[in-house]
Design a protein around this motif. Structure first.
Motif, PDB file in Angstrom:
ATOM      1  N   ASP A   1     -13.372   0.582   3.719  1.00  0.00           N
ATOM      2  CA  ASP A   1     -13.402  -0.795   3.216  1.00  0.00           C
ATOM      3  C   ASP A   1     -12.056  -1.235   2.645  1.00  0.00           C
ATOM      4  N   GLN A   2     -10.958  -0.594   3.060  1.00  0.00           N
ATOM      5  CA  GLN A   2      -9.661  -1.026   2.558  1.00  0.00           C
ATOM      6  C   GLN A   2      -8.525  -0.840   3.572  1.00  0.00           C
ATOM      7  N   SER A   3      -8.865  -1.029   4.843  1.00  0.00           N
ATOM      8  CA  SER A   3      -7.820  -1.087   5.874  1.00  0.00           C
ATOM      9  C   SER A   3      -7.140   0.234   6.174  1.00  0.00           C
TER      10      SER A   3
ATOM     11  N   ALA B   1       4.980 -19.535  -7.760  1.00  0.00           N
ATOM     12  CA  ALA B   1       6.135 -19.803  -6.894  1.00  0.00           C
ATOM     13  C   ALA B   1       5.779 -19.429  -5.460  1.00  0.00           C
ATOM     14  N   LEU B   2       6.167 -20.295  -4.521  1.00  0.00           N
ATOM     15  CA  LEU B   2       5.861 -20.024  -3.104  1.00  0.00           C
ATOM     16  C   LEU B   2       7.112 -19.506  -2.407  1.00  0.00           C
ATOM     17  N   LEU B   3       7.005 -18.370  -1.783  1.00  0.00           N
ATOM     18  CA  LEU B   3       8.140 -17.802  -1.048  1.00  0.00           C
ATOM     19  C   LEU B   3       8.153 -18.383   0.363  1.00  0.00           C
TER      20      LEU B   3
ATOM     21  N   VAL C   1      -2.426 -17.230  -0.138  1.00  0.00           N
ATOM     22  CA  VAL C   1      -2.802 -16.087   0.702  1.00  0.00           C
ATOM     23  C   VAL C   1      -2.055 -16.174   2.023  1.00  0.00           C
ATOM     24  N   ALA C   2      -1.553 -14.995   2.471  1.00  0.00           N
ATOM     25  CA  ALA C   2      -0.890 -14.914   3.788  1.00  0.00           C
ATOM     26  C   ALA C   2      -1.805 -14.074   4.672  1.00  0.00           C
ATOM     27  N   GLY C   3      -1.485 -12.799   4.891  1.00  0.00           N
ATOM     28  CA  GLY C   3      -2.382 -11.940   5.691  1.00  0.00           C
ATOM     29  C   GLY C   3      -3.688 -11.631   4.957  1.00  0.00           C
TER      30      GLY C   3
ATOM     31  N   PHE D   1       5.619  -9.945   5.707  1.00  0.00           N
ATOM     32  CA  PHE D   1       6.808  -9.522   4.966  1.00  0.00           C
ATOM     33  C   PHE D   1       6.804 -10.189   3.583  1.00  0.00           C
ATOM     34  N   GLY D   2       6.421 -11.480   3.564  1.00  0.00           N
ATOM     35  CA  GLY D   2       6.398 -12.228   2.299  1.00  0.00           C
ATOM     36  C   GLY D   2       5.353 -11.676   1.348  1.00  0.00           C
ATOM     37  N   GLY D   3       4.155 -11.385   1.861  1.00  0.00           N
ATOM     38  CA  GLY D   3       3.090 -10.832   1.016  1.00  0.00           C
ATOM     39  C   GLY D   3       3.529  -9.507   0.414  1.00  0.00           C
ATOM     40  N   ASN D   4       4.233  -8.711   1.205  1.00  0.00           N
ATOM     41  CA  ASN D   4       4.722  -7.410   0.753  1.00  0.00           C
ATOM     42  C   ASN D   4       5.757  -7.598  -0.368  1.00  0.00           C
ATOM     43  N   LEU D   5       6.661  -8.576  -0.179  1.00  0.00           N
ATOM     44  CA  LEU D   5       7.696  -8.814  -1.194  1.00  0.00           C
ATOM     45  C   LEU D   5       7.105  -9.336  -2.495  1.00  0.00           C
TER      46      LEU D   5
ATOM     47  N   THR E   1       7.116   1.990  11.647  1.00  0.00           N
ATOM     48  CA  THR E   1       6.424   3.109  10.987  1.00  0.00           C
ATOM     49  C   THR E   1       5.783   2.686   9.664  1.00  0.00           C
ATOM     50  N   VAL E   2       5.933   1.428   9.306  1.00  0.00           N
ATOM     51  CA  VAL E   2       5.372   0.949   8.035  1.00  0.00           C
ATOM     52  C   VAL E   2       3.856   0.785   8.170  1.00  0.00           C
ATOM     53  N   ALA E   3       3.116   1.258   7.213  1.00  0.00           N
ATOM     54  CA  ALA E   3       1.643   1.121   7.147  1.00  0.00           C
ATOM     55  C   ALA E   3       0.996   1.602   8.447  1.00  0.00           C
TER      56      ALA E   3
ATOM     57  N   ILE F   1      -4.378  -9.044   3.063  1.00  0.00           N
ATOM     58  CA  ILE F   1      -4.761  -7.626   2.925  1.00  0.00           C
ATOM     59  C   ILE F   1      -4.761  -7.188   1.464  1.00  0.00           C
ATOM     60  N   ASP F   2      -3.712  -7.545   0.745  1.00  0.00           N
ATOM     61  CA  ASP F   2      -3.652  -7.137  -0.665  1.00  0.00           C
ATOM     62  C   ASP F   2      -4.618  -7.953  -1.509  1.00  0.00           C
ATOM     63  N   LEU F   3      -4.690  -9.253  -1.219  1.00  0.00           N
ATOM     64  CA  LEU F   3      -5.527 -10.118  -2.057  1.00  0.00           C
ATOM     65  C   LEU F   3      -6.996  -9.736  -1.930  1.00  0.00           C
TER      66      LEU F   3
HETATM   67  C1  FAD Z   1      -3.710   1.472   4.262  1.00  0.00           C
HETATM   68  C2  FAD Z   1      -2.485   0.703   3.859  1.00  0.00           C
HETATM   69  C3  FAD Z   1      -1.223   1.258   4.094  1.00  0.00           C
HETATM   70  C4  FAD Z   1      -0.082   0.555   3.737  1.00  0.00           C
HETATM   71  N1  FAD Z   1       1.138   1.124   3.950  1.00  0.00           N
HETATM   72  C5  FAD Z   1       2.251   0.459   3.594  1.00  0.00           C
HETATM   73  C6  FAD Z   1       3.544   1.017   3.803  1.00  0.00           C
HETATM   74  O1  FAD Z   1       3.706   2.119   4.342  1.00  0.00           O
HETATM   75  N2  FAD Z   1       4.627   0.293   3.396  1.00  0.00           N
HETATM   76  C7  FAD Z   1       4.494  -0.935   2.829  1.00  0.00           C
HETATM   77  O2  FAD Z   1       5.491  -1.547   2.498  1.00  0.00           O
HETATM   78  N3  FAD Z   1       3.306  -1.501   2.659  1.00  0.00           N
HETATM   79  C8  FAD Z   1       2.186  -0.834   2.995  1.00  0.00           C
HETATM   80  N4  FAD Z   1       0.965  -1.411   2.804  1.00  0.00           N
HETATM   81  C9  FAD Z   1       0.902  -2.740   2.184  1.00  0.00           C
HETATM   82  C10 FAD Z   1       0.937  -3.868   3.215  1.00  0.00           C
HETATM   83  O3  FAD Z   1       2.160  -3.901   3.862  1.00  0.00           O
HETATM   84  C11 FAD Z   1       0.687  -5.153   2.467  1.00  0.00           C
HETATM   85  O4  FAD Z   1      -0.673  -5.080   2.149  1.00  0.00           O
HETATM   86  C12 FAD Z   1       0.931  -6.397   3.233  1.00  0.00           C
HETATM   87  O5  FAD Z   1       2.262  -6.516   3.638  1.00  0.00           O
HETATM   88  C13 FAD Z   1       0.639  -7.590   2.341  1.00  0.00           C
HETATM   89  O6  FAD Z   1       0.836  -8.761   3.106  1.00  0.00           O
HETATM   90  P1  FAD Z   1      -0.300  -9.853   3.212  1.00  0.00           P
HETATM   91  O7  FAD Z   1       0.243 -10.944   4.026  1.00  0.00           O
HETATM   92  O8  FAD Z   1      -1.591  -9.285   3.630  1.00  0.00           O
HETATM   93  O9  FAD Z   1      -0.393 -10.292   1.661  1.00  0.00           O
HETATM   94  P2  FAD Z   1      -1.515 -11.141   0.917  1.00  0.00           P
HETATM   95  O10 FAD Z   1      -2.637 -10.266   0.529  1.00  0.00           O
HETATM   96  O11 FAD Z   1      -1.833 -12.393   1.644  1.00  0.00           O
HETATM   97  O12 FAD Z   1      -0.677 -11.545  -0.381  1.00  0.00           O
HETATM   98  C14 FAD Z   1      -0.190 -10.568  -1.263  1.00  0.00           C
HETATM   99  C15 FAD Z   1       0.236 -11.247  -2.562  1.00  0.00           C
HETATM  100  O13 FAD Z   1       1.343 -12.105  -2.327  1.00  0.00           O
HETATM  101  C16 FAD Z   1       1.024 -13.470  -2.597  1.00  0.00           C
HETATM  102  N5  FAD Z   1       1.654 -14.216  -1.496  1.00  0.00           N
HETATM  103  C17 FAD Z   1       1.494 -13.989  -0.166  1.00  0.00           C
HETATM  104  N6  FAD Z   1       2.347 -14.772   0.528  1.00  0.00           N
HETATM  105  C18 FAD Z   1       3.026 -15.516  -0.377  1.00  0.00           C
HETATM  106  C19 FAD Z   1       4.058 -16.490  -0.282  1.00  0.00           C
HETATM  107  N7  FAD Z   1       4.572 -16.863   0.890  1.00  0.00           N
HETATM  108  N8  FAD Z   1       4.535 -17.038  -1.430  1.00  0.00           N
HETATM  109  C20 FAD Z   1       4.042 -16.654  -2.628  1.00  0.00           C
HETATM  110  N9  FAD Z   1       3.070 -15.741  -2.791  1.00  0.00           N
HETATM  111  C21 FAD Z   1       2.588 -15.161  -1.682  1.00  0.00           C
HETATM  112  C22 FAD Z   1      -0.493 -13.533  -2.671  1.00  0.00           C
HETATM  113  O14 FAD Z   1      -0.927 -14.520  -3.571  1.00  0.00           O
HETATM  114  C23 FAD Z   1      -0.842 -12.139  -3.174  1.00  0.00           C
HETATM  115  O15 FAD Z   1      -0.703 -12.079  -4.566  1.00  0.00           O
HETATM  116  C24 FAD Z   1      -0.192  -0.738   3.139  1.00  0.00           C
HETATM  117  C25 FAD Z   1      -1.444  -1.311   2.913  1.00  0.00           C
HETATM  118  C26 FAD Z   1      -2.597  -0.599   3.254  1.00  0.00           C
HETATM  119  C27 FAD Z   1      -3.939  -1.235   3.001  1.00  0.00           C
END
Ligand code: FAD
Ligand code: FES
Ligand code: FES
Lengths: 160, 282
Positions: free
Chosen positions: A42-44, B177-179, B50-52, B130-134, B118-120, B54-56
């Motif tokens: 449940d967490q990718s 702040a919006l990236l 929200v972008a992808g 990339f933005g969500g990660n940053l 090789t990331v994730a 995954i984290d949210l």
């Molecule tokens: C199993 C697993 C393995 C992983 N392995 C790695 C790894 O090896 N290396 C690594 O770096 N990462 C890893 N990750 C993390 C993954 O890369 C991040 O979950 C992903 O990049 C987040 O992007 P998202 O678009 O889903 O973010 P979201 O969940 O959409 O957003 C993340 C956060 O950023 C905010 N946000 C998003 N976009 C913007 C924007 N444009 N402006 C302002 N705020 C914004 C959201 O409000 C939220 O707080 C892993 C994750 C998992 C679940």
């Protein structure tokens, strides 16, 4: 908040009213009865819930339903046409590429997406793709064999 | 009875408590422009972009309550990589998979594409941005470490409507702040090396330019630790790597690796990267 989401799942159009907070895995399993989409971590992480969104492998457990509005979704139930298994499914059977089977629907969809992009992937590419999904039973060798078998079958089909 | 008194029931494990059934309802806004997204943020209490997702979604499964989610998906221009003068722009909605496949990025920053493959895992690379990660900027995330090594800056729209460029290591604190994306200076050749073999215990990045090198160390610190190195550092690899490791600040507590081990491994991984830089290996 309720939303209208339009999706084509396994070739059938659905106009669904869903909660903004609902996940794709819940809608597939509980509304559409497509339980081939398994949920484990449940967490990718594990890939048991892998489905295809517009051909790309995606974790249904970590996808909000609103994200897939206007998309084409494929679950394992949508692969066999008229009861005829696909080459990938057939290869998994022939190579015994599963034991408990919990990872299998996700693996089959992952491999289907890989071979749709590259019908003849090299071993490094296959390993890189398979490393995305976890299988606790097989040790992966039989899955690798199934990918090679399906890939060879697709090449023969293309040449014919 | 006695057994119960001696062994009281263990509290539920946090992983057992996280479930998609816990996601609380929220309002959804699908913004069509950056300004519309910013205005929705200013008008809402307890909102998140929200972008992808995954984290949210993961945070919400663990109980984070959000009043309004502002989806950025429909905003044009936020996804993709382009050259603007002598700066590369990586839009905030560019996925990890887009980066791993980008010819343009490969031409201007050799090494980046290979590292990103090789990331994730593949499913995350397809959706995660990339933005969500940053913005999430967890200590083991790769985008902050890579961007810090490259000296990248983020273009953000603040809640009041003004735009500013900020160093990537300063992103993430202000949730309103919006990236829009990230700029990398490519006016001189630059290549990116990384050793992620110990990720998520430790990862080391190295950006190599004709004028000098910059290393970043991630996972062990809340934010990537940045060290500028002269070009000739690649000649005395072992000495430089040992010195960097010895002078690195205190490590974060980790349940999987001791601070002594991480410090030792900084020297090992950085030495490997300096050797690759000296031998012009990819
Ligand atoms: C199993 C697993 C393995 C992983 N392995 C790695 C790894 O090896 N290396 C690594 O770096 N990462 C890893 N990750 C993390 C993954 O890369 C991040 O979950 C992903 O990049 C987040 O992007 P998202 O678009 O889903 O973010 P979201 O969940 O959409 O957003 C993340 C956060 O950023 C905010 N946000 C998003 N976009 C913007 C924007 N444009 N402006 C302002 N705020 C914004 C959201 O409000 C939220 O707080 C892993 C994750 C998992 C679940
Ligand atoms: S259940 Fe979705 S990735 Fe494990
Ligand atoms: S067959 Fe059991 S997990 Fe793969």
């Amino acid at each position: 908040m309720r939303l209208n989401v339009n999706v084509v799942v396994n070739g059938r159009s659905h106009a669904l009213e869903v909660g903004a907070h609902e996940t794709l895995s819940d809608v597939l399993r509980e509304r559409l009865g497509l339980t081939g989409c398994k949920v484990a971590c449940d967490q990718s992480v594990c890939g048991a819930c892998t489905i295809l969104v517009d051909g790309d492998p995606v974790s249904a457990c970590s996808t909000f339903m609103f994200k897939v509005d206007d998309s084409k979704i494929t679950t394992v139930e949508g692969l066999a046409a008229g009861g005829v298994l696909t080459r990938v499914q057939e290869a998994f059977l022939q190579d015994g590429a599963f034991q408990c089977g919990f990872c299998t629907s996700g693996m089959i969809l992952l491999v289907t997406a890989l071979l749709a992009r590259d019908p003849n992937p090299d071993d490094a590419t296959v390993q890189q793709w398979l490393s995305s999904n976890i299988c606790r039973c097989t040790g992966y060798n039989s899955i690798l064999a199934a990918v090679r078998r399906a890939s060879a079958g697709l090449r023969t089909e293309a040449a014919a | 009875m006695l057994a119960q008194a001696i062994h009281p029931p263990a509290p539920p494990h946090p992983i057992a408590m996280r479930s998609r059934k816990h996601i609380s309802p929220f309002n959804l806004v699908r913004a069509r422009t950056v300004d519309e997204a910013g205005q929705a943020m200013a008008a809402s209490r307890n909102a998140r972009y929200v972008a992808g997702g995954i984290d949210l979604i993961d945070l919400m499964k663990s109980g984070l309550e959000v009043g309004t989610i502002i989806s950025l998906d429909a905003i044009p221009g936020l996804r993709g990589i382009s050259l603007e003068g002598d700066r590369l722009f990586i839009g905030a909605l560019t996925t990890h998979a887009d980066i791993a496949e980008s010819e343009l990025l490969h031409r201007h920053v050799p090494g980046f594409r290979e590292i990103w493959a090789t990331v994730a895992n593949l499913r995350i690379r397809m959706v995660g941005t990339f933005g969500g990660n940053l913005i999430s900027a967890l200590p083991h995330y790769d985008a902050p470490a890579a961007c810090a090594a490259l000296g990248a800056v983020g273009r953000v729209r603040k809640a009041a409507g003004e735009y500013m460029d900020a160093p990537v290591t300063a992103l993430g604190g202000d949730k309103s702040a919006l990236l829009e994306g990230t700029f990398i200076d490519v006016h001189e050749p630059v290549r990116l090396l990384a050793d992620r073999s110990l990720h998520p215990v430790l990862s080391v990045y190295l950006a190599v330019r004709p004028t000098g090198m910059r290393a970043t160390i991630a996972c062990a610190f809340a934010r990537p630790h940045v060290i500028d190195l002269p070009l000739d550092a690649s000649l005395a690899q072992a000495d430089v790597a040992a010195e960097v490791a010895a002078s690195a600040p205190a490590m974060m507590e980790s349940s999987i690796a001791s601070a002594a081990y991480q410090r030792r491994m900084i020297a090992v991984l950085l030495k490997r990267l300096l050797k690759r830089a000296a031998e012009r290996q990819p």
